[in-house]
Design an enzyme around this catalytic site. Structure first.
Site, PDB file in Angstrom:
ATOM      1  N   ILE A  47       0.642  -1.228   0.019  1.00 25.85           N
ATOM      2  CA  ILE A  47      -0.096  -0.024   0.040  1.00 25.85           C
ATOM      3  C   ILE A  47       0.658   1.201   0.108  1.00 25.85           C
ATOM      4  O   ILE A  47       0.427   2.388  -0.153  1.00 25.85           O
ATOM      5  CB  ILE A  47      -0.933   0.072   1.135  1.00 25.85           C
ATOM      6  CG1 ILE A  47      -0.403  -0.271   2.559  1.00 25.85           C
ATOM      7  CG2 ILE A  47      -2.157  -0.955   1.106  1.00 25.85           C
ATOM      8  CD1 ILE A  47      -1.034   0.107   3.810  1.00 25.85           C
ATOM      9  N   GLU A  49       5.051   2.942  -0.134  1.00 25.79           N
ATOM     10  CA  GLU A  49       6.586   2.752  -0.132  1.00 25.79           C
ATOM     11  C   GLU A  49       7.518   3.946   0.814  1.00 25.79           C
ATOM     12  O   GLU A  49       7.082   5.168   0.284  1.00 25.79           O
ATOM     13  CB  GLU A  49       7.182   2.659  -1.413  1.00 25.79           C
ATOM     14  CG  GLU A  49       8.706   2.189  -1.612  1.00 25.79           C
ATOM     15  CD  GLU A  49       8.853   1.455  -2.747  1.00 25.79           C
ATOM     16  OE1 GLU A  49       8.169   1.485  -3.656  1.00 25.79           O
ATOM     17  OE2 GLU A  49       9.971   0.823  -2.697  1.00 25.79           O
ATOM     18  N   SER A  51      11.044   5.469   2.440  1.00 23.90           N
ATOM     19  CA  SER A  51      12.427   5.626   1.864  1.00 23.90           C
ATOM     20  C   SER A  51      13.281   4.344   2.055  1.00 23.90           C
ATOM     21  O   SER A  51      14.073   4.084   1.232  1.00 23.90           O
ATOM     22  CB  SER A  51      13.082   6.753   2.719  1.00 23.90           C
ATOM     23  OG  SER A  51      12.386   7.841   2.678  1.00 23.90           O
ATOM     24  N   PHE A  52      12.885   3.648   3.017  1.00 25.17           N
ATOM     25  CA  PHE A  52      13.755   2.426   3.447  1.00 25.17           C
ATOM     26  C   PHE A  52      12.971   0.943   3.268  1.00 25.17           C
ATOM     27  O   PHE A  52      13.518   0.142   3.978  1.00 25.17           O
ATOM     28  CB  PHE A  52      14.093   2.613   4.708  1.00 25.17           C
ATOM     29  CG  PHE A  52      15.630   3.222   4.852  1.00 25.17           C
ATOM     30  CD1 PHE A  52      16.982   2.451   4.970  1.00 25.17           C
ATOM     31  CD2 PHE A  52      15.652   4.442   4.890  1.00 25.17           C
ATOM     32  CE1 PHE A  52      18.116   3.005   5.154  1.00 25.17           C
ATOM     33  CE2 PHE A  52      17.119   5.332   4.883  1.00 25.17           C
ATOM     34  CZ  PHE A  52      18.029   4.557   4.771  1.00 25.17           C
ATOM     35  N   LYS A  70       4.939  -2.328   8.098  1.00 24.96           N
ATOM     36  CA  LYS A  70       5.942  -1.462   7.734  1.00 24.96           C
ATOM     37  C   LYS A  70       7.273  -2.109   7.597  1.00 24.96           C
ATOM     38  O   LYS A  70       7.732  -2.392   8.697  1.00 24.96           O
ATOM     39  CB  LYS A  70       5.794   0.073   8.379  1.00 24.96           C
ATOM     40  CG  LYS A  70       6.923   0.959   7.700  1.00 24.96           C
ATOM     41  CD  LYS A  70       6.468   2.425   8.457  1.00 24.96           C
ATOM     42  CE  LYS A  70       7.561   3.246   8.045  1.00 24.96           C
ATOM     43  NZ  LYS A  70       7.384   4.385   9.000  1.00 24.96           N
ATOM     44  N   ASP A 157       9.776  15.791  12.829  1.00 28.72           N
ATOM     45  CA  ASP A 157       9.313  15.867  11.504  1.00 28.72           C
ATOM     46  C   ASP A 157       7.871  15.766  11.203  1.00 28.72           C
ATOM     47  O   ASP A 157       7.419  14.960  10.446  1.00 28.72           O
ATOM     48  CB  ASP A 157       9.818  14.288  10.684  1.00 28.72           C
ATOM     49  CG  ASP A 157       9.862  14.431   9.246  1.00 28.72           C
ATOM     50  OD1 ASP A 157      10.013  15.593   8.762  1.00 28.72           O
ATOM     51  OD2 ASP A 157      10.035  13.515   8.591  1.00 28.72           O
ATOM     52  N   GLU A 161       2.425  14.478   5.431  1.00 28.15           N
ATOM     53  CA  GLU A 161       2.594  13.344   5.078  1.00 28.15           C
ATOM     54  C   GLU A 161       2.732  12.411   6.356  1.00 28.15           C
ATOM     55  O   GLU A 161       2.835  11.279   5.987  1.00 28.15           O
ATOM     56  CB  GLU A 161       4.074  13.276   4.177  1.00 28.15           C
ATOM     57  CG  GLU A 161       3.964  13.997   2.895  1.00 28.15           C
ATOM     58  CD  GLU A 161       4.460  15.247   3.024  1.00 28.15           C
ATOM     59  OE1 GLU A 161       4.236  16.222   4.211  1.00 28.15           O
ATOM     60  OE2 GLU A 161       4.924  15.905   2.034  1.00 28.15           O
ATOM     61  N   ASN A 162       3.248  12.870   7.275  1.00 28.54           N
ATOM     62  CA  ASN A 162       3.349  11.966   8.618  1.00 28.54           C
ATOM     63  C   ASN A 162       1.945  11.958   9.604  1.00 28.54           C
ATOM     64  O   ASN A 162       2.002  11.569  10.517  1.00 28.54           O
ATOM     65  CB  ASN A 162       4.459  12.284   9.317  1.00 28.54           C
ATOM     66  CG  ASN A 162       5.760  12.192   8.734  1.00 28.54           C
ATOM     67  OD1 ASN A 162       5.676  11.273   7.834  1.00 28.54           O
ATOM     68  ND2 ASN A 162       6.927  12.578   9.056  1.00 28.54           N
ATOM     69  N   ASP A 175       5.321   8.057  11.893  1.00 26.84           N
ATOM     70  CA  ASP A 175       6.619   8.194  11.473  1.00 26.84           C
ATOM     71  C   ASP A 175       7.421   8.848  12.689  1.00 26.84           C
ATOM     72  O   ASP A 175       7.688  10.020  12.602  1.00 26.84           O
ATOM     73  CB  ASP A 175       6.845   8.830  10.192  1.00 26.84           C
ATOM     74  CG  ASP A 175       8.003   8.784   9.496  1.00 26.84           C
ATOM     75  OD1 ASP A 175       9.034   8.168  10.182  1.00 26.84           O
ATOM     76  OD2 ASP A 175       8.191   8.918   8.321  1.00 26.84           O
TER      77      ASP A 175
HETATM   78  N1  LIG Z   1      -0.505   2.889   9.487  1.00 29.11           N
HETATM   79  C1  LIG Z   1      -0.653   2.894   8.023  1.00 29.11           C
HETATM   80  N2  LIG Z   1      -1.774   2.487   7.412  1.00 29.11           N
HETATM   81  C2  LIG Z   1      -1.956   2.974   6.132  1.00 29.11           C
HETATM   82  N3  LIG Z   1      -1.036   3.238   5.565  1.00 29.11           N
HETATM   83  C3  LIG Z   1       0.089   3.448   5.802  1.00 29.11           C
HETATM   84  C4  LIG Z   1       0.487   3.416   7.467  1.00 29.11           C
HETATM   85  N4  LIG Z   1       1.589   3.865   7.405  1.00 29.11           N
HETATM   86  C5  LIG Z   1       2.336   4.047   6.121  1.00 29.11           C
HETATM   87  N5  LIG Z   1       1.263   4.049   5.334  1.00 29.11           N
HETATM   88  C6  LIG Z   1       1.364   4.321   4.033  1.00 29.11           C
HETATM   89  O1  LIG Z   1       2.856   4.027   3.559  1.00 29.11           O
HETATM   90  C7  LIG Z   1       3.606   5.141   3.043  1.00 29.11           C
HETATM   91  C8  LIG Z   1       4.890   5.255   3.661  1.00 29.11           C
HETATM   92  O2  LIG Z   1       4.810   5.133   4.767  1.00 29.11           O
HETATM   93  P1  LIG Z   1       6.159   6.018   5.646  1.00 29.11           P
HETATM   94  O3  LIG Z   1       5.968   7.356   5.050  1.00 29.11           O
HETATM   95  O4  LIG Z   1       5.611   6.040   7.061  1.00 29.11           O
HETATM   96  O5  LIG Z   1       7.335   5.298   5.454  1.00 29.11           O
HETATM   97  P2  LIG Z   1       8.563   6.089   5.527  1.00 29.11           P
HETATM   98  O6  LIG Z   1       9.530   5.066   5.341  1.00 29.11           O
HETATM   99  O7  LIG Z   1       8.504   6.621   6.917  1.00 29.11           O
HETATM  100  O8  LIG Z   1       8.593   7.217   4.422  1.00 29.11           O
HETATM  101  P3  LIG Z   1       9.251   8.323   4.440  1.00 29.11           P
HETATM  102  O9  LIG Z   1      10.304   8.164   5.561  1.00 29.11           O
HETATM  103  O10 LIG Z   1       9.872   8.496   3.159  1.00 29.11           O
HETATM  104  O11 LIG Z   1       8.136   9.179   4.729  1.00 29.11           O
HETATM  105  C9  LIG Z   1       2.815   6.349   3.487  1.00 29.11           C
HETATM  106  O12 LIG Z   1       2.436   7.264   2.344  1.00 29.11           O
HETATM  107  C10 LIG Z   1       1.213   5.674   3.485  1.00 29.11           C
HETATM  108  O13 LIG Z   1       0.549   5.933   2.531  1.00 29.11           O
END
Ligand SMILES: Nc1ncnc2c1ncn2[C@@H]1O[C@H](COP(=O)(O)OP(=O)(O)OP(=O)(O)O)[C@@H](O)[C@H]1O
Length: 917
Positions: A47, A49, A51-52, A70, A157, A161-162, A175
Site C-alpha cells: 500500500i 513505499e 525511503s527504506f 511497515k 518531522d 505526510e506524517n 513516523d
Molecule cells: N499505518 C498505516 N496505515 C496505512 N498506510 C500507511 C500506514 N503507514 C504508512 N502507510 C502508507 O505507506 C506510505 C509510506 O509510509 P511512511 O511514510 O511511514 O514510510 P517511511 O519509510 O517513513 O517514508 P518516508 O520516510 O519517506 O516518509 C505512506 O505514504 C502511507 O501511504
C-alpha cells in the site's frame, strides 16, 4: 500416507495427482521469492513505499484484523529510534504499534492500519478543506504532539505526510524516525526534518529547543490546511529558506479568518520563545470546541498512564485475560510483554484481540441512551433551526465553550451549527468511542438515529414525527442545495475540479477513503446565482461558516457572496474558473527518485507553481515536483566535509562526489541579499542527499558528529518508558558518549556477563541468555530484547573497575546453534568474539592464541572466552569444517610465566589433547 491398495487405477491416479499437486504447492511455497507471510501476518498487498522499505496491508491471522506492515532495512539507523519511541505511545491520535518482527535483514513493524492515507493526499485531492474540519483535525494533531511532548519526546518531522487518517477520518500521527527524548538534553543540534516545515533556528543552524520546532511545524501545517498552500515555499530551496528566516507568510484575509491568523502567527513566531505552549494552542479560540475536548482527553490519558493504571484493569481486559487463560495461554507472559512494551508476538496478539473485543462489545452494546439523547437534542434544535436560521440566511456564531463543557452540552448548544452543516459524511464508526466528538455530523446523526430506532422501538410518536420531519426538511434542503451546486455544471456555467471532466484539472484521486465524502464540505465549486440560493448554500457549505458567522444580518448577503466567491474559487457571471492548485502536487518519491535530485529536498526543476488557464478553459497539466523529504543531520554532513572519507563503510560521498547545485544560477539575477549565503551553502545543499542515508549521520564529525550520534543513539541507551521518565536523567550522565550499535553494523561491544552492577550499586544477576548470542539464534525474533540502559552502563562501570582486563570484542562467526554459545552454569565468564576470524581489538594475553586461531583453516565458528576470576586465561573453542567442536587453550609454563604452546583440546569429544605448537 494414503493407502493406494485396493482402489481402482483411476482412483489411484487421482490420489497421486492430488499428492503431487499438494507437494508442488509446498515446494513452490518454499522456493518462492515472493513474501506472503511474516510472523503471524499474512501479506495482502503493498500500500505504500517509504525511503527504506515497503508498506503492506496485512492480516493478523489469529484475529483476522487488518494491520499495516511497515518494513525497513536493519541498517536504517532510524528504525531503532522509531520503534523505541513509538512503542511508548498509546494515544488515540497516534498510530498504534502492535508488534515488531526482526528478520535477518529487515525489521517489520505491525502498525494500526489507517485506510484514510495521508493528510497530504487528502488535502491535495480537495485543494482545501473546511475551517471546521481544519479545526478538528488540527486539534487532534496538536493533541498527539502534546501527548508526545508530555512524554518528553519531540517528533522533529511533523508534516502533512506524517499524519494519516483512520477509517473514521481522525488524524493519526506517525513516523517517529526522527524522534528523540528531550528530558536530559534541552537544546538539540542535529538538524532534521523537511525544509518547508523547518523552523528558522534550524535553517540558521542554531542549537534549538526541540519542543519549539514542533510548534513551528504545527504552524506550517495549520496554514497549509486552511489555505491549501505552504506558507514558505519556492522552487528554489535557498529562497524557501530565506523566506522561512526573514519573511512573514501571506495571510490572505479571504481565506484565513482572524482567529486562525492569530493562532498561525503565534505558532510561526520567528523567536522560538514567543511560540505558544500546546495547552495554549488547544485553548485557542479558533480550535473550539475541539481543542478543549482534545486537551481534556490528552490530560486524562496522560494522568491515567502516569499512574500506571492503564493495562488489565477494565472489565473487558480482565474477561479477555480469563478467557485466554482458560484456553491454556500463558497470561503472565502476555502481561509481561505488554507492561515491558516488548512488542513481540504476544503483545501483537493481545492488542489486536483487545481491539477486536472492543469492537464486538460496542456492536453488542451500542451506547443507546447517549445516542438517543444526542439525536433528540440535535433534532429538536434542528427542526427549530431549520425554520429560523435557514430562513434568515444566518448561522449563529459558534458558542464559547469552556473546557468543562460536557459533550451533551456542546451537542445541545452547537446543534444549530451541526445541523446546518453540509453533511460531513465522515464515517464515525461505533468503535471510535475513545475519540470524543464535540459535534455530530449529519452522517453520524443519522447513524445514531438509526441505531436508536432499531434498539428502542418504543419512542414517543412525537419524537418520531420530529425525526421524520427533520429528515424531510434535510432532504428538501439537500435537494435544493444540490440543485444549486450542480445546476450550474449542467448549464455549463460552473466547472468543478471534482470530476475528470474539466480539462487539465487534477486527476481525481481514486480513493475509497473517508476523504472522498469530505469533498462536499469545502472544495465544491458552487455557482451562486442569487441571494436566495446563497442562503441555502451557506447552510450547506461548512467551509463558509467561519466567514459568515462574523457578519451581521444586514451584511450577510453581500459579504457572504464575496467570501463565497473567494473561498470556493468560483468565477461568477457564467464564465469558467478553475481553482488554482495551491498545494503543489509532489511526485511521490522513493530514495532512487531522491538521489536524482540536485538540491536534496526538492527537485529543483523550475516549474510554474500553478497551472495556466487559457481563456478557452484549457488548462495545462499541473507541475509535478518531488515531495518534500525528511532529512537528518544535514548540517553535520555539510559542514564537516573532510570527514566524508573517514568512514569507509558508510560514507557514500567523497568531496569529489559533490554535485553542483542546479539552483545556483551563476550570473543570473539572484537577489544579492542571499546570493552570498547560497554560495556558502553550495557544499551543503547542493549535495545529492539520499534521505536518511546512513552516511548522513555517520560522516559527521567532531562536535557535530557527536551531536548527531548522540541524537541518534544516546537517547536510545538512556531513555526508558515514559512512566519511568524520571529515571532517565540520572542515567544519562554516565552514558552521554555511549553509542549503541546499529543493526547490521559492527557493534563496539556487547559483553556477555552474568553479573552486572546495578544502577543502585548492588550486584544484580543478569540473564545469561541475553545479548548477541540470543539475537543470532533465530531468523525471526522479537526485536525488543529489553537490555536496559542501566545494564549497558553497568558494563561500562564494570569495565572501568576492571582496568587492565581486556575489552571483549564483538561480532561472532556463526556461533549460534553450533554449541559454541554455551555458557558457564554460573554465567561467570567473559567472551571475546571474532569477526570472520579477524580481531579488531585483541584481548590482552592472548595475541598468540588469536594468531593461532586466525591461521586455522576451515574454521566455521570461533568463540574465545575466559573466566572472570582473577588471572584466568583466554581459551578458544572453534567449530571445524566437520562441525566438531574443538578447543584451543594456552599451555602455561610451569613457572607460570606465559604460554609455550597451544593445545587442541578435543576433550569435549572425549579425545586426548594434542600439542599444536
Ligand atoms: N499505518 C498505516 N496505515 C496505512 N498506510 C500507511 C500506514 N503507514 C504508512 N502507510 C502508507 O505507506 C506510505 C509510506 O509510509 P511512511 O511514510 O511511514 O514510510 P517511511 O519509510 O517513513 O517514508 P518516508 O520516510 O519517506 O516518509 C505512506 O505514504 C502511507 O501511504
Amino acid at each position: 500416507m494414503v493407502n493406494l491398495t485396493g482402489s481402482s487405477k483411476v482412483e489411484q491416479n487421482n490420489i497421486k495427482s492430488i499428492i503431487g499437486s499438494s507437494y508442488n504447492r509446498l515446494y513452490s511455497q518454499f522456493t518462492s521469492d515472493e513474501l506472503t507471510e511474516v510472523g503471524n501476518y499474512k501479506i495482502l498487498k503493498q500500500i505504500g513505499e517509504g525511503s527504506f522499505g515497503k508498506v503492506y496491508l496485512a492480516l493478523h491471522r489469529p484475529t483476522h484484523r487488518k494491520v499495516c506492515l511497515k518494513t525497513s532495512d536493519k541498517n536504517d539507523p532510524n528504525i531503532v529510534r522509531e520503534v523505541f519511541y513509538h512503542r511508548q505511545f498509546d494515544f488515540p491520535y497516534i498510530t498504534k504499534l502492535y508488534e515488531v518482527i526482526v528478520t535477518e535483514t529487515k525489521v517489520w513493524m505491525a502498525l494500526e492500519y489507517c485506510p484514510g492515507k495521508e493528510l497530504y493526499d487528502h488535502l491535495l485531492s480537495l485543494h482545501r478543506i473546511s475551517l471546521l474540519e481544519c479545526g478538528e483535525l488540527f486539534a487532534q494533531i496538536s493533541g498527539a504532539v502534546y501527548y508526545a511532548h508530555s512524554m518528553h519526546c519531540v517528533h522533529r518531522d511533523l508534516k502533512l505526510e506524517n499524519i494519516l487518517l483512520d477509517k473514521n477520518g481522525n488524524a493519526k500521527l506517525t513516523d517517529f524516525g526522527f524522534t528523540r527524548e528531550c528530558m536530559t538534553k534541552t537544546t538539540l543540534e542535529t538538524v532534521c526534518g523537511t525544509t518547508v516545515y523547518m523552523a528558522p533556528e534550524l535553517i540558521e543552524r542554531k542549537t534549538y529547543d526541540g519542543f519549539k520546532i514542533d510548534i513551528w511545524s504545527l504552524g506550517v501545517i495549520l496554514y497549509t490546511l486552511i489555505t491549501g498552500s505552504l506558507p514558505f515555499d519556492d522552487d528554489d530551496e535557498v529562497k524557501t529558506k530565506w523566506k522561512i528566516v526573514n519573511e512573514e507568510p501571506n495571510y490572505d484575509s479571504k481565506l484565513i479568518p482572524d482567529d486562525a491568523k492569530d493562532l498561525i502567527s503565534r505558532l510561526l513566531a520567528k523567536n522560538p520563545k514567543e511560540r505558544p505552549s500546546l495547552p495554549q494552542v488547544l485553548h485557542h479560540q479558533f480550535l473550539q470546541p475541539y481543542g478543549s475536548v482534545v486537551l481534556d482527553q490528552t490530560e486524562k490519558t496522560l494522568s491515567r498512564q502516569r499512574s500506571g493504571g492503564t493495562h488489565f484493569k477494565s472489565k473487558l481486559e480482565r474477561r479477555l485475560l480469563k478467557r485466554l487463560k482458560q484456553s491454556g495461554l500463558d497470561t503472565l507472559a502476555i502481561k509481561q510483554s505488554i507492561l515491558k512494551r516488548k512488542c513481540d508476538s504476544l503483545s501483537g496478539l493481545w492488542l489486536l484481540l483487545l481491539a477486536q473485543e472492543k469492537k464486538q462489545e460496542t456492536c453488542k452494546y451500542p451506547k443507546r441512551s447517549k445516542s438517543v439523547l444526542s439525536v433528540k437534542k440535535v433534532i429538536d434544535n434542528a427542526t427549530h433551526n431549520d425554520d429560523s436560521n435557514i430562513d434568515s440566511g444566518m448561522l449563529k456564531p459558534p458558542l464559547e465553550l469552556s473546557r468543562a463543557t460536557s459533550l451533551s452540552k456542546m451537542l445541545n448548544k452547537g446543534s444549530d451549527i451541526v445541523t446546518s452543516m453540509t453533511p460531513v459524511s465522515r464515517k464515525k464508526s461505533k468503535d471510535s468511542t475513545k475519540i470524543l466528538r464535540p459535534t455530530l455530523s449529519k452522517a453520524s446523526t443519522q447513524r445514531a438515529y438509526t441505531q436508536s430506532m432499531v434498539n428502542s422501538p418504543r419512542k414517543s410518536n412525537n419524537f418520531l414525527q420530529k425525526v421524520s420531519s427533520f429528515f424531510k426538511s434535510k432532504k428538501n434542503l439537500n435537494n435544493n442545495m444540490n440543485n444549486n451546486i450542480y445546476s450550474g455544471t449542467r448549464e455549463g456555467s460552473v466547472a468543478s475540479t471534482k470530476g475528470a471532466s474539466i480539462p487539465g484539472s487534477f486527476p481525481k484521486k481514486k480513493s475509497n477513503s473517508p476523504q472522498k465524502s469530505r469533498t462536499d464540505v469545502g472544495a465544491d465549486f458552487i455557482k451562486i446565482n442569487s441571494k436566495e440560493s446563497l442562503k441555502n448554500n451557506l447552510v450547506g457549505t461548512a467551509a463558509l461558516q467561519k466567514a459568515t458567522i462574523l457578519l451581521d444580518n444586514n451584511e450577510v448577503s453581500e459579504k457572504a457572496m464575496e467570501s463565497t466567491n473567494t473561498t470556493t474559487g468560483l468565477l461568477l457571471n457564467e464564465s469558467i474558473r478553475i481553482e488554482e492548485p495551491r498545494l503543489k502536487r509532489f511526485k511521490s518519491s522513493i530514495s532512487s527518485d531522491i538521489s536524482q535530485t540536485s538540491t536534496g529536498n526538492y527537485d529543483s526543476e523550475s516549474v510554474e507553481n500553478s497551472r495556466s488557464v487559457s481563456l478557452d478553459g484549457k488548462v495545462s497539466p499541473p507541475p509535478i515536483r518531488t515531495r518534500p523529504l525528511s532529512e537528518i543531520s544535514q548540517i553535520s554532513n555539510d559542514t564537516y566535509t573532510s570527514e566524508y572519507s573517514t568512514d569507509g563503510n558508510n560514507s557514500s560521498f567523497k568531496i569529489s562526489d559533490t554535485i553542483k547545485p542546479s539552483y545556483i544560477r551563476k550570473g543570473s539575477e539572484n537577489t544579492s541579499q542571499y546570493s552570498a549565503s547560497s554560495e556558502k551553502m553550495t557544499n551543503g545543499y547542493g549535495r545529492k542527499f539520499v534521505r536518511r542515508d546512513l552516511s548522513i549521520i555517520s560522516t559527521a564529525s567532531s562536535a557535530s558528529e557527536r551531536s548527531s550520534r548522540t541524537d541518534s543513539f544516546y537517547d536510545i541507551t538512556t531513555a526508558s518508558p515514559a512512566i519511568n521518565a524520571e529515571n532517565r536523567g540520572s542515567r544519562s550522565n554516565n552514558s552521554k558518549e555511549s553509542v549503541l550499535p546499529r543493526f547490521g553494523t559492527q557493534r563496539p561491544w556487547t559483553g556477555k556477563r552474568a553479573y552486572a552492577t546495578s544502577r543502585h550499586g548492588k550486584t544484580a544477576r543478569r540473564s545469561s541468555k541475553r545479548g548477541q548470542f540470543k539475537i543470532q539464534s533465530s531468523n525471526t525474533d522479537s526485536i525488543i530484547q529489553e537490555v536496559s540502559s542501566s545494564e549497558e552502563e553497568d558494563h561500562n562501570v564494570l569495565d572501568k573497575k576492571r582496568t587492565g582486563l581486556p575489552t571483549p570484542v564483538l561480532q561472532n562467526k556463526g556461533l549460534a546453534g553450533n554449541g559454541l554459545d554455551e555458557h558457564d552454569e554460573d554465567g561467570d565468564d567473559e567472551y571475546a568474539i571474532h569477526t570472520d576470524g579477524e580481531f579488531s581489538v585483541k584481548p590482552q594475553y592472548s595475541d598468540e592464541l588469536i594468531d593461532k586461531q586466525n591461521s586455522l583453516s576451515n574454521v566455521k565458528a570461533v568463540a574465545t572466552k575466559r573466566s572472570l576470576s582473577e588471572g584466568s586465561n583466554w581459551s578458544s573453542k572453534y567449530l571445524d569444517s566437520d562441525g566438531n567442536r574443538q578447543r584451543i587453550s594456552p599451555m602455561v609454563e610451569e613457572n607460570g610465566e606465559g604460554s609455550v604452546g597451544y593445545v587442541a583440546d578435543s576433550s569435549v569429544d572425549g579425545e586426548e589433547p594434542k600439542l599444536l605448537l
